[in-house]
Design a protein around this motif. Sequence first.
Motif, PDB file in Angstrom:
ATOM      1  N   ALA B  33      76.247  42.375 121.296  1.00 15.40           N
ATOM      2  CA  ALA B  33      74.973  42.183 121.979  1.00 15.40           C
ATOM      3  C   ALA B  33      73.853  42.942 121.282  1.00 15.40           C
ATOM      4  N   VAL B  34      74.162  44.145 120.790  1.00 19.71           N
ATOM      5  CA  VAL B  34      73.154  44.933 120.071  1.00 19.71           C
ATOM      6  C   VAL B  34      72.767  44.214 118.778  1.00 19.71           C
ATOM      7  N   GLU B  35      73.774  43.750 118.047  1.00 23.92           N
ATOM      8  CA  GLU B  35      73.531  43.128 116.751  1.00 23.92           C
ATOM      9  C   GLU B  35      72.737  41.834 116.880  1.00 23.92           C
ATOM     10  N   ASN B  36      73.066  41.038 117.898  1.00 28.46           N
ATOM     11  CA  ASN B  36      72.498  39.696 117.990  1.00 28.46           C
ATOM     12  C   ASN B  36      71.390  39.567 119.035  1.00 28.46           C
ATOM     13  N   ASN B  37      70.852  40.704 119.465  1.00 32.93           N
ATOM     14  CA  ASN B  37      69.729  40.702 120.402  1.00 32.93           C
ATOM     15  C   ASN B  37      70.031  39.872 121.651  1.00 32.93           C
ATOM     16  N   VAL B  38      71.218  40.050 122.173  1.00 37.20           N
ATOM     17  CA  VAL B  38      71.557  39.418 123.457  1.00 37.20           C
ATOM     18  C   VAL B  38      71.025  40.345 124.551  1.00 37.20           C
ATOM     19  N   PRO B  39      70.224  39.824 125.480  1.00 32.98           N
ATOM     20  CA  PRO B  39      69.574  40.722 126.444  1.00 32.98           C
ATOM     21  C   PRO B  39      70.544  41.233 127.506  1.00 32.98           C
ATOM     22  N   PRO B  40      70.170  42.329 128.195  1.00 26.35           N
ATOM     23  CA  PRO B  40      70.969  42.779 129.339  1.00 26.35           C
ATOM     24  C   PRO B  40      70.974  41.701 130.414  1.00 26.35           C
ATOM     25  N   ALA B  41      71.888  41.815 131.349  1.00 28.70           N
ATOM     26  CA  ALA B  41      72.043  40.782 132.368  1.00 28.70           C
ATOM     27  C   ALA B  41      70.786  40.646 133.214  1.00 28.70           C
ATOM     28  N   HIS B  42      70.412  39.411 133.476  1.00 26.30           N
ATOM     29  CA  HIS B  42      69.377  39.139 134.465  1.00 26.30           C
ATOM     30  C   HIS B  42      69.959  39.497 135.826  1.00 26.30           C
ATOM     31  N   GLU B  43      69.097  39.781 136.772  1.00 29.45           N
ATOM     32  CA  GLU B  43      69.553  40.159 138.116  1.00 29.45           C
ATOM     33  C   GLU B  43      70.557  39.141 138.685  1.00 29.45           C
ATOM     34  N   GLY B  44      70.319  37.874 138.396  1.00 31.73           N
ATOM     35  CA  GLY B  44      71.180  36.836 138.975  1.00 31.73           C
ATOM     36  C   GLY B  44      72.369  36.468 138.109  1.00 31.73           C
ATOM     37  N   ALA B  45      72.516  37.124 136.982  1.00 37.98           N
ATOM     38  CA  ALA B  45      73.620  36.760 136.084  1.00 37.98           C
ATOM     39  C   ALA B  45      74.946  37.248 136.636  1.00 37.98           C
ATOM     40  N   ASN B  46      75.964  36.467 136.393  1.00 35.68           N
ATOM     41  CA  ASN B  46      77.309  36.870 136.797  1.00 35.68           C
ATOM     42  C   ASN B  46      78.285  36.403 135.725  1.00 35.68           C
ATOM     43  N   TYR B 123      87.198  26.313 124.511  1.00 31.98           N
ATOM     44  CA  TYR B 123      87.415  27.766 124.601  1.00 31.98           C
ATOM     45  C   TYR B 123      86.374  28.466 125.472  1.00 31.98           C
ATOM     46  N   HIS B 124      85.451  27.724 126.039  1.00 34.35           N
ATOM     47  CA  HIS B 124      84.391  28.306 126.870  1.00 34.35           C
ATOM     48  C   HIS B 124      83.665  29.414 126.113  1.00 34.35           C
ATOM     49  N   ALA B 125      83.382  29.165 124.856  1.00 38.13           N
ATOM     50  CA  ALA B 125      82.807  30.211 124.023  1.00 38.13           C
ATOM     51  C   ALA B 125      81.313  30.011 123.786  1.00 38.13           C
ATOM     52  N   ARG B 126      80.703  29.092 124.539  1.00 36.59           N
ATOM     53  CA  ARG B 126      79.269  28.824 124.370  1.00 36.59           C
ATOM     54  C   ARG B 126      78.537  29.236 125.635  1.00 36.59           C
ATOM     55  N   TYR B 127      77.317  29.701 125.468  1.00 39.64           N
ATOM     56  CA  TYR B 127      76.574  30.282 126.591  1.00 39.64           C
ATOM     57  C   TYR B 127      75.162  29.713 126.643  1.00 39.64           C
ATOM     58  N   PHE B 128      74.715  29.472 127.856  1.00 43.13           N
ATOM     59  CA  PHE B 128      73.401  28.870 128.064  1.00 43.13           C
ATOM     60  C   PHE B 128      72.418  29.947 128.528  1.00 43.13           C
ATOM     61  N   ASN B 129      71.221  29.896 128.015  1.00 50.31           N
ATOM     62  CA  ASN B 129      70.181  30.848 128.423  1.00 50.31           C
ATOM     63  C   ASN B 129      69.516  30.349 129.709  1.00 50.31           C
ATOM     64  N   TRP B 130      69.953  30.882 130.810  1.00 50.18           N
ATOM     65  CA  TRP B 130      69.388  30.457 132.100  1.00 50.18           C
ATOM     66  C   TRP B 130      68.033  31.109 132.352  1.00 50.18           C
ATOM     67  N   TRP B 131      67.767  32.219 131.685  1.00 55.55           N
ATOM     68  CA  TRP B 131      66.507  32.937 131.899  1.00 55.55           C
ATOM     69  C   TRP B 131      65.900  33.297 130.541  1.00 55.55           C
ATOM     70  N   ASP B 132      64.597  33.560 130.563  1.00 53.19           N
ATOM     71  CA  ASP B 132      63.976  34.091 129.355  1.00 53.19           C
ATOM     72  C   ASP B 132      64.599  35.441 129.036  1.00 53.19           C
ATOM     73  N   PRO B 133      64.816  35.726 127.760  1.00 58.99           N
ATOM     74  CA  PRO B 133      65.398  37.034 127.435  1.00 58.99           C
ATOM     75  C   PRO B 133      64.417  38.150 127.796  1.00 58.99           C
ATOM     76  N   ALA B 134      64.899  39.178 128.445  1.00 56.77           N
ATOM     77  CA  ALA B 134      64.020  40.279 128.848  1.00 56.77           C
ATOM     78  C   ALA B 134      64.757  41.597 128.714  1.00 56.77           C
ATOM     79  N   TRP B 135      64.050  42.578 128.191  1.00 60.27           N
ATOM     80  CA  TRP B 135      64.588  43.926 128.053  1.00 60.27           C
ATOM     81  C   TRP B 135      63.723  44.875 128.883  1.00 60.27           C
ATOM     82  N   PRO B 136      64.277  45.980 129.376  1.00 56.83           N
ATOM     83  CA  PRO B 136      63.432  46.957 130.070  1.00 56.83           C
ATOM     84  C   PRO B 136      62.287  47.412 129.168  1.00 56.83           C
TER      85      PRO B 136
END
Lengths: 612, 258
Positions: B33-46, B123-136
């Motif tokens: 996540a650090v390397e690829n700029n994957v954001p922290p979880a959105h409040e609604g993410a599970n 393999y369920h290895a793909r992920y959809f961006n449900w929210w705009d990426p946001a960091w604190p």
Amino acid sequence: MNATRRDLFKFLGGSAVGALFTPAPWRLITDTALWSENWPGIPRPARGEIRARFTNCALCPAGCAVRARCVGDRPVALTGVAAHPLSHGALCPFGLTGHHLPYHPLRLKQGPVKEAAGAVANALAKCGPTERVAVLDLRPGRTASWTHRRAMASVKNGLYLAPPSPLGSSGAFDLHKAKTVLSFGAPLLDGWGTPGNVMAARENFRLIQAEPLESRTASLADLWLPIRPGAEEALAQAIACVLADRKPEEFAAQTGLAEEQIVSVANELANNGPALVLDGGQAPAVMELNRLLGSLGRTIVARREAPVPDAWKKAAPVTSLEAAADGSIRVLLIDESAVGGYLPWGAIEKKLVRDNPLVVTFAWSKEGYGRYAQYVLPTTVYPEVFDDIPPAVDSVVAAFRLATPLVPPPAGMVNPAEFIGGLAGVPAGDALRERADAIHKSGRGTLFTCADAKSTPLREVKPADFWKALNEGGCWLDAADEKAGSPQVAFPEFSAGQPAEESAEDLPLVAITCETRAAAVPLSPLMSKLYQESHLGLAANHAALHPATARACGLKDGARATLQTRCGTSPIEVSLDSGVPPGVVQVAAGAEILDLCGGPGGRPARAKVVPA
Amino acid sequence: MIAEKKANKTARYGMTIDIDRCTGCGACMVACAVENNVPPAHEGANERKGITWIRVFKIDNGEDYPHKRSAFVPVLCQQCGKDAPCAAVCPQQAVEVDPATGIVGQMPERCLGCRYCMAACPYHARYFNWWDPAWPAGMEKTLNPDVAPRMRGVVEKCNFCHGRWHAAIERAAANGQSIQSVDYVPACVEACPTGAIRFGDLNRPESAPAQAARSGDSFRLLEKIGTEPKIYYRSRKDWVRQIASAPKPGLGKESSRG
């Protein structure tokens, strides 16, 4: 031919349909996607000169070496240093995300420094003859700890308190020499000691893990002994009976294990040595096993402390919290700036005077003891911090390394050593440099430099170069002490086993905390990958129960509930796990839960879970 | 002859993951996540809507306490070597297999967000961006400048840290070295404190994944569907190897991702 309005609509409609068969709309969509990728809501990573800087992680006592990839003056990624003699290139998830902490939403950026200084001065002046002024240092052995001790030696009725440590600063566990390791709930493969060092030694020893839950360590151990909660001492005594050629049945019955299995483990410890026994809770009978197995001087070795200037040696002794008299502490200053062992607040509170005690804590967030203190003074957080890291429990020689700032701290941060030293007129500003000079003067050991992965005898290094190397992530390692014998460890006599509290009808369950290293401090927001976006870790305020236990409590998976112990209540979310023993509630070790249930490895608390 | 030379220059990057060494610490997940700029979880993410290019699943042998035994299985894009299902269904050619490396790449700039690829991936290895990426606030200063954050509405996945590969190629070119001698490992491999994840070129017999592929205790996920994944797992435990043929380790939720 007359063009009618109908023709115009036909033309427009036909054009719209026809356009769908051209690349134009798809191109438009692609362009829109490209544009949306750069719209203001999407942050743009800063660009600049990329370079590597080295430091040491200050987030836990392991102090792993860190290589920071920096863009300009900002770290964007942290990794381990593969050639490092102590950490061997490993870095845990907390360490990998340490550079996020200065931006944590819960980070304190200001505090009532002047008011706190005034209140402390007032309380010191009003301190009665039997009342104490105490510093609780969560990570003893640092240079700042020496400042605290010197200050407490100068203050009337000063007391220096530290969390309990199995060997203190005078000894270490040598995993590399062990062939069989029996661990009583110590998270050996999950953050114990220096993780890289443990992994480097792992191939050479057989690991037997005794604990009620199948922890990460238990799942990878060569043998897991699923004992009853709180039966660690009983198992230790049963093994001791076998070693002394006595029948272990009295104690074996308390453990929940078959007698033959205990005999087999005891024989393995005796015959496949050198053996080492580790304990998550430091129970006396468990540590006594090491003496019986002859581990002292073999796998538990003496370790000299890194030299300090002679002037510092007039310092207050290290006292355990238990040794302080109840109701005696008038002023308590808690140094939480360096994360270490967390002591449940209930144990601290009973040591305070009853009428209006003053508690001041130095921390970067209010998540720890800040919840109980009158004043919380903000401190720097790794990687802003400038501090040294004492050697971990598995480092067989003394070490001196610095956590140097990778980012500048904001204005208004308080240095606990300067604040506490200032109360007694003890200067703390150049303490790290003074200690480095004292180490250099000793001429012992070697200096490891991260940039070139070289070890150089200290005698060949000039004082200024030594200081410069330390500021660039270097590590001083003491020479092995040939004269050192066994460490001076006071092993108490065997005591009766300490099972969980007596079963009570009002609290039918046993609460077991699972350890996380940074239990009492906020974690990087990116740790949501482990705790929120996957089920890899038990998140704060979450509890796991066996399905049968949950049914008996009237709970379902994902239900909200209240955890109740003799110390209070806390809201939790329940998950079901058939790996949790029936009658047990497993809880994540956040500060709030530790206050309720006691520390990891301690005596399990009775508990109840009721639907919210 | 020319074709043979070209074939020799082609790499086929793969990975081996020793499950018996994985402690489930999650260092690979956060390093990724650090390397690829994957954001922290959105409040609604599970678990369904979160983004974890590599996810460590806890699996067990299905027994009850005290006979239950667990293991940790890091699952990432399996980098299918043959007929990658995601590439076949993408209407936008946003999925591309790099012939020079064998890496199945994802181009968010082309992605429409139809999520056909997610449905197709076994393999369920793909992920959809449900929210705009946001960091604190302020944390965006820690983003990796080599990887662009993705916008809401696109799919993303592991690409073996393609940014690192490009950087390694540039370094090699600057030093006058050949592309084959680049020193490159993805972030998860570098971060793994136990050395459970190893990376290398499957075309080189001496590389760790190539050796693992020949090992008797190695297996691949869903081998029977014939996608020829380039991630080789290893375990000496029979029950772990048996789970490899299940649709998804651990939770058994075939359609668990949104």
